[in-house]
Design an enzyme around this catalytic site. Structure first.
Site, PDB file in Angstrom:
ATOM      1  N   ASP A   9      -4.798  -1.391   5.602  1.00 55.79           N
ATOM      2  CA  ASP A   9      -3.929  -2.543   5.872  1.00 55.79           C
ATOM      3  C   ASP A   9      -3.233  -2.297   7.219  1.00 55.79           C
ATOM      4  O   ASP A   9      -2.613  -1.252   7.410  1.00 55.79           O
ATOM      5  CB  ASP A   9      -2.897  -2.592   4.729  1.00 55.79           C
ATOM      6  CG  ASP A   9      -2.234  -3.935   4.626  1.00 55.79           C
ATOM      7  OD1 ASP A   9      -2.006  -4.557   5.667  1.00 55.79           O
ATOM      8  OD2 ASP A   9      -1.934  -4.342   3.480  1.00 55.79           O
ATOM      9  N   ASP A 105      -6.173  -8.888   8.116  1.00 55.57           N
ATOM     10  CA  ASP A 105      -5.610  -7.568   8.457  1.00 55.57           C
ATOM     11  C   ASP A 105      -5.768  -6.519   7.373  1.00 55.57           C
ATOM     12  O   ASP A 105      -5.099  -5.490   7.421  1.00 55.57           O
ATOM     13  CB  ASP A 105      -4.136  -7.713   8.830  1.00 55.57           C
ATOM     14  CG  ASP A 105      -3.276  -8.020   7.627  1.00 55.57           C
ATOM     15  OD1 ASP A 105      -3.811  -8.506   6.618  1.00 55.57           O
ATOM     16  OD2 ASP A 105      -2.064  -7.794   7.688  1.00 55.57           O
ATOM     17  N   GLU A 106      -6.630  -6.748   6.388  1.00 54.92           N
ATOM     18  CA  GLU A 106      -6.840  -5.708   5.387  1.00 54.92           C
ATOM     19  C   GLU A 106      -8.265  -5.722   4.886  1.00 54.92           C
ATOM     20  O   GLU A 106      -8.940  -6.753   4.932  1.00 54.92           O
ATOM     21  CB  GLU A 106      -5.853  -5.841   4.229  1.00 54.92           C
ATOM     22  CG  GLU A 106      -5.947  -7.133   3.472  1.00 54.92           C
ATOM     23  CD  GLU A 106      -4.833  -7.255   2.438  1.00 54.92           C
ATOM     24  OE1 GLU A 106      -4.963  -6.695   1.359  1.00 54.92           O
ATOM     25  OE2 GLU A 106      -3.832  -7.912   2.749  1.00 54.92           O
TER      26      GLU A 106
END
Length: 406
Positions: A9, A105-106
DNA sequence: TCTGGGGTCCTAGGACCC
DNA sequence: TCTGGGGTCCTAGGACCC
């Protein structure tokens, strides 16, 4: 076989990307959100320095300004964040092809087969964090566990720039002392209800009879919550997924009463949806109009198409059926949106799949014939294991995901 | 200070069919 | 003249996530 799933993350992703682009911002309270001229926007991402002032994601920008007057406010550049995200994905791919991007974003990685390349999983995690920092100048947090859910929770509790690994079999013990709010699906509403019943910790979820939880959140929700509290989650990495819906919406800078002004905006949103739809090779079976009125009441109106389509004309026809329903309430409109669902692959896309399948078969048969030329016809047999069903052959794109040889 | 935009998943009620 | 259940589809709304 038990697996090891790595959840990674990016820390304060949008704010970190902006800082990487402009290092002068490093160490400053940075708040990313909305567009330059938008008074009604909210915070998308805040640097950890800004968070110290109480600034949080989804908070109105105006409120963030009051909490953090010396903050630096920057509008979102989604295109840039998307590019950085794709480059990070490429870094992750150097460790394993078994990657599921969970959002911009992860990501979740099945590292079961890759750990030996780095001696141990801590070294693998350190390698990824270092690579991302070197190439993109942003920090990431890593959690590793037996499944995606526990790995994500592990990452969430050691941000930023953290690393936490939970041994297989230790899921329950790890979760027990944590707040119920860490479990997936427990948002502010459910958390308040649970706390109203005296359930503050994950451990207490395990001690509560399932029917009691079911009264609160339905039998399915109760089952899911129990499973989550026990640390049970999926370890299947779905590498490619077909979208379930495509939508575009916009909030007016001031509430609008005049539908002669609203309709052109709606038509443009519809065209944007249709464009995305076609670029994915999809068609839609359902068009939904969303209207949020000035009192924040939100209504949706749905029209099912007689047959799936990806054409602007069909979508606009559907919209003309729906607009009178949105207009019926003589109230100012705050937001309008269009949502396409019941998505399916278009005929054209199916033909592409069919062509791909043909080519795959041609390549396969050329290899088979080459082996037969060398070793004789009987050396290679085409059994039922080789797929003869068109749907199965397309499954790499059509089904939800690939389980990476599990 | 009013509260974005992109999604996913679940529920509940009504229609409809057997 | 009254009226069963089960299954499925459609629609609207809501919680949640990033």
């Amino acid at each position: 076989m038990s697996r090891r799933i790595l959840h990674i993350d990016m820390d304060a992703f949008f704010a970190s990307v902006e800082t990487a682009l402009n290092p002068v911002l490093r160490g400053k309270p940075l708040i990313v959100g909305g567009s330059a001229d938008d008074a009604r926007s909210v915070v998308s991402s805040a640097s950890y320095e800004a968070r110290r002032y109480g600034v949080r994601s989804a908070m109105p920008i105006a409120q963030a300004r009051r909490l953090c007057p010396e903050g630096i406010f920057i509008p979102c550049s989604h295109g840039v964040y998307g590019e950085v995200s794709r480059r990070i994905e490429a870094i992750l791919e150097t460790v394993t092809p078994c990657i599921q991007m969970a959002s911009i974003d992860e990501a979740n990685l099945d590292i079961t087969g890759s750990i030996h390349l780095f001696n141990n999983e801590a070294a693998l995690a350190a390698h990824l964090k270092k690579r991302i920092e070197e190439r993109e100048h942003i920090t990431a947090t890593v959690g590793i566990a037996a499944n995606k859910m526990v790995a994500k929770i592990a990452a969430n509790i050691c941000k930023p720039d953290g690393y936490l690994s939970i041994d297989n079999g230790m899921e329950r013990a790890f979760l027990a002392p944590l707040s119920v709010g860490v479990l997936p699906g427990v948002g502010p509403n459910t958390r308040e209800s649970l706390e109203g019943m005296g359930i503050m910790m994950v451990r207490q979820v395990l001690e509560t009879p399932e029917p009691m939880l079911a009264n609160l959140m339905g039998s399915h929700g109760a089952r899911c919550l129990k499973d989550a509290a026990m640390g049970m989650g999926s370890d299947i990495i779905e590498t490619r997924q077909k979208p379930k819906s495509i939508s575009r919406e916009t909030t007016f800078s001031t509430d609008e009463l005049d539908w002669a002004k609203i309709e052109p905006v709606l038509f443009r949103l519809t065209e944007q949806c249709a464009y995305s739809l076609r670029s994915e090779g999809l068609e839609t079976g359902r068009v939904t109009l969303k209207v949020r009125y000035s009192d924040f009441q939100t209504k949706t109106f749905t029209f099912s198409l007689p047959e799936p389509s990806g054409l602007d004309s069909a979508l606009l026809r559907a919209l003309r059926e729906l607009i009178p329903k949105g207009k019926a309430r003589r109230a100012r409109v705050r937001l309008i949106g269009v949502n396409l669902s019941a998505l399916s692959y278009s005929q054209h896309q199916m033909e592409l799949f069919d062509r791909e399948r043909e080519e795959k078969w041609e390549r396969t048969m050329r290899s088979v014939d080459a082996v037969r030329d060398k070793l004789g016809f009987g050396s290679v047999g085409l059994g039922s294991a080789l797929c003869t069903n068109g749907n199965d052959m397309r499954s790499g794109r059509r089904k939800k995901g690939t389980d990476c040889g599990k």
